[in-house]
Design an enzyme around this catalytic site. Structure first.
Site, PDB file in Angstrom:
ATOM      1  N   ARG A  41       0.855  -1.186   0.000  1.00  0.00           N
ATOM      2  CA  ARG A  41       0.000   0.000   0.000  1.00  0.00           C
ATOM      3  C   ARG A  41       0.889   1.233   0.000  1.00  0.00           C
ATOM      4  O   ARG A  41       1.146   1.827   1.043  1.00  0.00           O
ATOM      5  CB  ARG A  41      -0.943  -0.063   1.200  1.00  0.00           C
ATOM      6  CG  ARG A  41      -2.026  -1.128   0.991  1.00  0.00           C
ATOM      7  CD  ARG A  41      -2.727  -1.466   2.267  1.00  0.00           C
ATOM      8  NE  ARG A  41      -1.797  -2.067   3.222  1.00  0.00           N
ATOM      9  CZ  ARG A  41      -2.090  -2.328   4.492  1.00  0.00           C
ATOM     10  NH1 ARG A  41      -3.269  -2.021   4.968  1.00  0.00           N
ATOM     11  NH2 ARG A  41      -1.199  -2.887   5.270  1.00  0.00           N
TER      12      ARG A  41
ATOM     13  N   ARG B 264      11.262   5.187   3.592  1.00  0.00           N
ATOM     14  CA  ARG B 264      11.624   6.605   3.508  1.00  0.00           C
ATOM     15  C   ARG B 264      12.344   7.086   4.765  1.00  0.00           C
ATOM     16  O   ARG B 264      13.255   7.901   4.694  1.00  0.00           O
ATOM     17  CB  ARG B 264      10.380   7.439   3.224  1.00  0.00           C
ATOM     18  CG  ARG B 264       9.851   7.185   1.802  1.00  0.00           C
ATOM     19  CD  ARG B 264       8.466   7.753   1.622  1.00  0.00           C
ATOM     20  NE  ARG B 264       8.434   9.121   2.056  1.00  0.00           N
ATOM     21  CZ  ARG B 264       7.341   9.786   2.430  1.00  0.00           C
ATOM     22  NH1 ARG B 264       6.165   9.165   2.414  1.00  0.00           N
ATOM     23  NH2 ARG B 264       7.398  11.031   2.806  1.00  0.00           N
TER      24      ARG B 264
ATOM     25  N   TYR C 241      11.834  -2.659  -2.457  1.00  0.00           N
ATOM     26  CA  TYR C 241      11.711  -1.243  -2.795  1.00  0.00           C
ATOM     27  C   TYR C 241      13.075  -0.700  -3.201  1.00  0.00           C
ATOM     28  O   TYR C 241      14.098  -1.107  -2.636  1.00  0.00           O
ATOM     29  CB  TYR C 241      11.217  -0.430  -1.593  1.00  0.00           C
ATOM     30  CG  TYR C 241       9.742  -0.546  -1.326  1.00  0.00           C
ATOM     31  CD1 TYR C 241       8.851   0.336  -1.919  1.00  0.00           C
ATOM     32  CD2 TYR C 241       9.234  -1.530  -0.476  1.00  0.00           C
ATOM     33  CE1 TYR C 241       7.487   0.251  -1.687  1.00  0.00           C
ATOM     34  CE2 TYR C 241       7.868  -1.621  -0.226  1.00  0.00           C
ATOM     35  CZ  TYR C 241       7.002  -0.729  -0.836  1.00  0.00           C
ATOM     36  OH  TYR C 241       5.660  -0.814  -0.592  1.00  0.00           O
TER      37      TYR C 241
ATOM     38  N   ASP D 134       2.534   4.888  -0.368  1.00  0.00           N
ATOM     39  CA  ASP D 134       2.094   6.236   0.039  1.00  0.00           C
ATOM     40  C   ASP D 134       1.860   7.146  -1.164  1.00  0.00           C
ATOM     41  O   ASP D 134       2.302   6.846  -2.279  1.00  0.00           O
ATOM     42  CB  ASP D 134       3.203   6.903   0.869  1.00  0.00           C
ATOM     43  CG  ASP D 134       3.317   6.322   2.263  1.00  0.00           C
ATOM     44  OD1 ASP D 134       2.391   5.611   2.695  1.00  0.00           O
ATOM     45  OD2 ASP D 134       4.358   6.586   2.916  1.00  0.00           O
TER      46      ASP D 134
END
Lengths: 267, 267
Positions: free
Chosen positions: A51, A207, A111, A53
């Site tokens: 999910r 992040r 990622y 951002d």
């Protein structure tokens, strides 16, 4: 029928993957659901493996949806791409067993965070990388990455999403398993990639890890301090979250029996 | 002072490099000239090595401008990037001899045309590649490319721009020297690159060459027919221009004495 799809999207103009009340703007999930309804007149709920951002991209997102319509996977790919905006593309579709769930069946997510590390900015990479002008010691960042690998409480970098994943150690646990974490320079050395693979990630984790690794790369945080931050698992440290547009969900892995691992080596 | 700069731009929202009457929309030249005026209050004319069409990108454009202000190259880079929109970036600046002219001093230009060759489209490469869904025989395209190399009349693919370049063989001549022409597949074989280097290009030449090479790749045109099209040098053939957003000016080469060759291996 249960249909799995490999999805690529440019997250620039989306409020993230997950559907929101309409007043909050377009989401990838909402865009896919509207496209499905337009094709077969049947509402469907689209579930994604990650999910992401608002502003985060994906080259290797995997979704599934259950539907009555008997369209073949090839027709789904063609029909969805015909009605989707060019910021969302369906790379493949596959009929999967009923027990396949894009989120809960996933073994790991990968990622990539892309940093444009040059005093001058970039125009052609601007949408997909974070411009960081000061010099970075990427070897130090790589050493810090090795401290992230393994089964750990990652509470320093995020919080557990509110959901019902039956695989979680506990409803609010921040324990996850980091399978890979690395930083490297590529191309003419202006591009720095931070790559992470884990069973699952906390909300905002990548992040915030990158934001803290950037402090290590600038030597504003030494490796010992970084190790302490990881070990304490508390969000009381100087690292802030790197901006979303540098982040991309590149791969989701599933048990081999499903044959749906999505990997895009081009991106 | 005569200042040369290496420029990168995302051509998506520009009406090409060259300044136009304002009603036609923004151009890269106009955007750079406005930025210079904003920095030093002095009007300047910006000249580019390649006058790219509307929608065409550049990673390695070179420009020059003559100015009274005594700013250092480092200050020019910083100041220009501070006021330019994020679709135009200044990669470097250099003070050059008065005789340096970004267009007329250039020895060669290199363009890359990027094709996304897969039945499914791409979202993350959508702005910078042309989606071509049918299979392409890139080896045949490569063979056709070899027929483009050398000093030839390229009238089949474009027309001579109306200008005063003193190096031209004649004001309307379409004779140019192609130094390199190649087609290759990369990455997971979905990306096809067509790369061309020439002393100079005709208006629209690269996009029309690629449009005709795409017919060869589909076997709708055989190598003999392609050779005849090149040889006849007339625009009466089935090849049409490929769309602008796949095209990027990647490199401009100058005599070594100027030390300003712009090459971006990252893009």
């Amino acid at each position: 029928m249960n249909i799995a799809c490999g999805i690529e999207y440019d997250g620039t103009s989306y409020r993230g993957f997950q559907r929101q009340p309409e007043s909050h703007g377009a989401t990838v999930q909402g865009t896919l659901e509207a496209a499905i309804a337009r094709i077969c007149g049947e509402p469907a709920v689209v579930t994604g493996a990650g999910r992401t951002d608002a502003g985060v991209h994906a080259s290797g997102q995997v979704v599934h949806f259950r539907i009555q319509s008997h369209l073949t996977p090839t027709v789904w790919v063609r029909a969805l791409n015909a009605v989707l905006p060019n910021t969302v593309a369906v790379r493949w579709a596959k009929e999967v067993p009923d027990r396949f769930h894009a989120r809960f069946s996933a073994l790991s997510r990968s990622y990539r965070y892309t940093i444009w590390n040059d005093s001058a900015p970039t125009a052609l990479h601007a949408l997909y990388s974070y411009h960081y002008g000061r010099p970075l010691d990427v070897e130090l960042m790589q050493e810090a990455c090795s401290l992230l690998v393994g089964r750990k409480d990652f509470g320093a970098f995020g919080h557990s999403p509110d959901d019902s994943n039956p695989k979680r150690p506990g409803p609010h646990s921040c324990v996850r398993t980091m399978l890979e974490a690395r930083c490297l320079r590529e191309g003419s050395r202006r591009l720095v990639y931070c790559d992470f693979t884990a069973d699952a990630f906390l909300t905002g984790q990548v992040r915030r890890m990158v934001g803290t690794l950037l402090l290590v790369g600038q030597k504003r945080l030494c490796l010992e301090e970084f190790a302490t931050i990881v070990q304490r698992a508390e969000k009381t440290h100087p690292g802030s979250a790197a901006p979303p547009h540098g982040l991309c969900l590149v791969r989701v892995e599933y048990p081999e029996k499903f044959g749906v691992t999505n990997d895009d080596e081009d991106i």
